[in-house]
Design an enzyme around this catalytic site. Structure first.
Site, short mmCIF file in Angstrom:
data_model
loop_
_atom_site.label_atom_id
_atom_site.label_comp_id
_atom_site.label_asym_id
_atom_site.label_seq_id
_atom_site.Cartn_x
_atom_site.Cartn_y
_atom_site.Cartn_z
N ASP A 264 -7.11 -0.43 -39.50
CA ASP A 264 -6.71 -0.11 -40.87
C ASP A 264 -5.67 -1.07 -41.45
O ASP A 264 -5.52 -1.16 -42.66
CB ASP A 264 -6.16 1.32 -40.95
CG ASP A 264 -4.97 1.55 -40.00
OD1 ASP A 264 -4.58 0.60 -39.31
OD2 ASP A 264 -4.45 2.68 -39.96
N PRO B 26 -3.65 -2.86 -30.33
CA PRO B 26 -3.65 -2.74 -31.80
C PRO B 26 -2.26 -2.74 -32.42
O PRO B 26 -2.13 -2.55 -33.62
CB PRO B 26 -4.32 -1.37 -32.02
CG PRO B 26 -3.93 -0.57 -30.83
CD PRO B 26 -3.83 -1.55 -29.68
N TYR C 213 0.76 5.68 -33.25
CA TYR C 213 0.49 5.01 -31.98
C TYR C 213 1.59 5.48 -31.04
O TYR C 213 2.78 5.24 -31.29
CB TYR C 213 0.54 3.49 -32.14
CG TYR C 213 -0.63 2.90 -32.88
CD1 TYR C 213 -1.86 2.74 -32.26
CD2 TYR C 213 -0.50 2.49 -34.20
CE1 TYR C 213 -2.95 2.20 -32.94
CE2 TYR C 213 -1.57 1.93 -34.89
CZ TYR C 213 -2.79 1.79 -34.25
OH TYR C 213 -3.87 1.25 -34.92
N ARG D 11 -1.21 6.23 -43.98
CA ARG D 11 -2.55 5.82 -44.38
C ARG D 11 -2.72 5.96 -45.89
O ARG D 11 -1.92 6.59 -46.58
CB ARG D 11 -3.60 6.67 -43.66
CG ARG D 11 -3.58 6.54 -42.14
CD ARG D 11 -4.01 5.14 -41.70
NE ARG D 11 -5.31 4.80 -42.20
CZ ARG D 11 -6.46 5.06 -41.56
NH1 ARG D 11 -6.44 5.64 -40.38
NH2 ARG D 11 -7.63 4.71 -42.08
#
Length: 592
Positions: A48, A309, A240, A231
């Site tokens: 994302d 990531p 995370y 988001r």
């Protein structure tokens, strides 16, 4: 016998790398086909984070506006630590997410599925994507001549809906992910290692009194770490989460992730109204031992490099792999460039992947509680190193080595002090002379497949500067004509941009050499949109472009920009003839 289907370029995988390469091929009108094992377009992407460099790429393709309207814009980072374990976490400081000078574009968050949808929208009303089609084997004819563009030396065996299919291609792109069948067919291996560290990731709708829930936040608590990423849509948040030492991926459950996150956020309340998606993984960094077979099959993205990531690199670097190979294939298959230009994909992206993995290995250690304790890394030191990594994580630290298309000179910085050959061409505000519009210079360099010669002429109200421009324009015109096929607009292969200094109102456009106002398009009109001035605008101030690029207006300079907006060469105005030998080193002459 299974009938063979022939296609110039076959792309295995419709992820970010494959789609970005396809955008270039579509712009060059090169037939291609994408084989995708999924039933349809990606619906929920795991990636994302969209780097500023990726936003710049989307802008060059003309699709950044929708992305920026829909995305979450990351403007600030909150750093939290726990100086007193019993009292829990406490905010240490705020930092800007990126330095302004890194890019004029923002760092944003938008789901990968939406990014793919935007790119797919550039492929026409009926994109040539075969869903439910799984590649089974790839074989390259070892006797094929790499310079023979008429041959189809790559055979691809696939299965679609249980039916065997065979394709013959001139070139194949392996964009089929970490478990790439293309890579395995070629016998290439992923080389690297994995750690014992296990992380969980989840997209959640939180109920909380944590004050920075809508900011990017790095949380270092006594029981573990969380990287918080808001988001798009104002509600969802991604966590995370570093899990305790000794955790196995197979033992991770959603309940355990929730419980651990609550402990990290102490003393704040953290409840989960809904968990949209979650997963767990161990951190590893691996790179393919080879990136190509006979320069006919090329690996991209996760097929040739995998990593954590944390720094938001995966989707971005993969997309930029496709961005790099796509325009080169387009130029070769259009007969504009020699096939050996494709060797630069390997030169450039192998190094990028190696640097990425080295960076990721160091960056992930910062998030490891045990590592920080063993090396005395305080919360303040963590925040400082995290911020310093900003240019790299923005995608703006990539620098390509010298090659046929990247001519690095010893005195480049004396000519254009703030431009680096091999790195992406920076931008600055200028004023378009024909309509007085203030704009970023890169907006005048759309990604349509052309090379750009950017001429910083100095102040053309000075007779000596105009005389100098007249002299070099003749040479430039001859060089471009030699490399432009009959029937193609004069700016179709090598375009030109003029940036003047001083008061634009003192210079009439009809006094500027015709080279900079070519006759183009359906109506064969004089194109006035290639001339810009480093001048005061009516409503947006002065861009000070010459200062931003580090060009002495009394001397001027020339900057050659590749179709992917990386700087290929700089030279003095007086050395304009060197451009001819540079371009003829890889482009195919069209006229004698």
């Amino acid at each position: 016998m299974t009938p063979e289907e022939r296609v110039p370029v076959l792309i295995a995988g419709s992820g970010s790398a494959g789609l970005c390469a396809a955008v270039w091929l579509a712009r060059f009108n090169i037939p291609y086909k994408i084989l995708e094992r999924r039933n349809g377009p990606l619906e929920i992407g795991q990636a994302d984070g969209v780097q500023t460099r990726t936003v710049e790429i989307f802008d060059s393709f003309g699709i950044a506006e929708e992305m920026l309207r829909e995305a979450y814009h990351v403007l600030e980072i909150a750093f939290w630590s726990a100086p007193d374990a019993e009292k829990g976490i406490k905010r240490a400081k705020y930092e800007a997410d990126k330095e302004t000078e890194i890019s004029h574009q923002p760092h944003v968050i938008l789901n990968q599925a939406r990014l793919n949808e935007l790119m797919t929208g550039l492929l026409g009303s009926n994109p040539p994507i075969e869903y439910r089609c799984e590649v089974k084997n790839v074989v390259v004819d070892e006797n094929a001549d790499s310079s023979d563009l008429e041959s189809y030396p790559v055979r691809v065996d696939a299965v679609r809906d249980g039916v065997q299919k065979t394709y013959r291609a001139k070139y194949v792109l392996g964009c089929d992910g970490a478990h790439s069948i293309v890579r395995k067919s070629l016998g290439f291996k992923m080389v690297g290692d994995s750690s014992d560290a296990v992380w969980g990731v989840m997209d959640i709708y939180p109920r909380t009194n944590f004050p920075d829930i809508r900011k990017k936040a790095v949380i270092n608590s006594a029981v573990g770490n969380i990287l918080l990423i808001p988001r798009e849509g104002d509600s969802m948040v991604r966590f995370y989460t570093e899990l305790p030492a000794g955790t196995k991926v197979s033992d991770v459950s959603l309940e355990k992730l929730h419980d651990h996150a609550r402990k990290v956020f102490h003393p704040y309340e953290m409840e989960f109204a809904e968990t949209f998606w979650w997963s767990a993984y161990s951190i590893g960094q691996r790179r393919a031992d080879f990136f190509h077979r006979d320069h006919r099959v090329f690996l991209t993205g996760d097929a040739c490099h995998t990593h954590s990531p944390k720094a938001g690199q995966g989707m971005n670097v993969s997309l930029q792999d496709g961005h790099n190979i796509g325009w080169k294939l387009g130029m070769v298959l259009q007969g504009l460039a020699r096939p050996d230009i494709l060797e630069t994909y390997v030169l450039e992206r192998e190094r990028t992947a190696t640097e990425l993995i080295d960076f990721d290995r160091k960056f992930t250690k910062l998030f490891n509680t045990k590592y920080r304790q063993e090396h005395g890394i305080t919360a303040g030191m963590f925040a400082e190193q995290f911020t310093k990594a900003g240019r790299y994580t923005a995608g703006q630290a990539v620098q390509y080595d010298a090659s046929a298309i990247t001519d690095i000179g010893e005195h480049d910085k004396e000519l254009v002090a703030k431009v680096t050959v091999g790195m992406r061409f920076p931008t600055a505000q200028v004023v378009r002379s024909c309509d007085a519009k203030a704009m970023q210079l890169v907006k005048g360099l759309p990604a349509n497949g052309q090379w750009y010669i950017v001429v910083f002429s100095g102040d053309l109200s000075q007779p000596e500067a105009m005389s100098r421009l007249d002299e070099i324009s003749s040479t430039l015109s001859q060089t471009v004509q030699r490399l432009t096929p009959t029937g193609v607009d004069p700016d179709g292969v090598i375009d030109r941009i003029l940036v003047t200094a001083g008061d634009r109102k003192k210079v009439e456009l009809d006094t500027i050499p015709d080279f900079f106002t070519p006759v183009t398009g359906k109506w064969k009109m004089k194109n006035l949109g290639k001339i810009y001035a480093d001048d005061e605008s009516y409503n947006s101030g002065h861009g000070h472009a010459y200062e931003a690029y580090g060009v002495d207006a009394s001397k001027g300079a020339i900057v050659v920009v590749r179709p992917d907006h990386y700087v290929a060469k700089v030279c003095r105005l007086e050395d304009v003839e060197s451009l001819g030998s540079f371009f003829e080193g890889f482009l195919v002459p069209a006229r004698s």
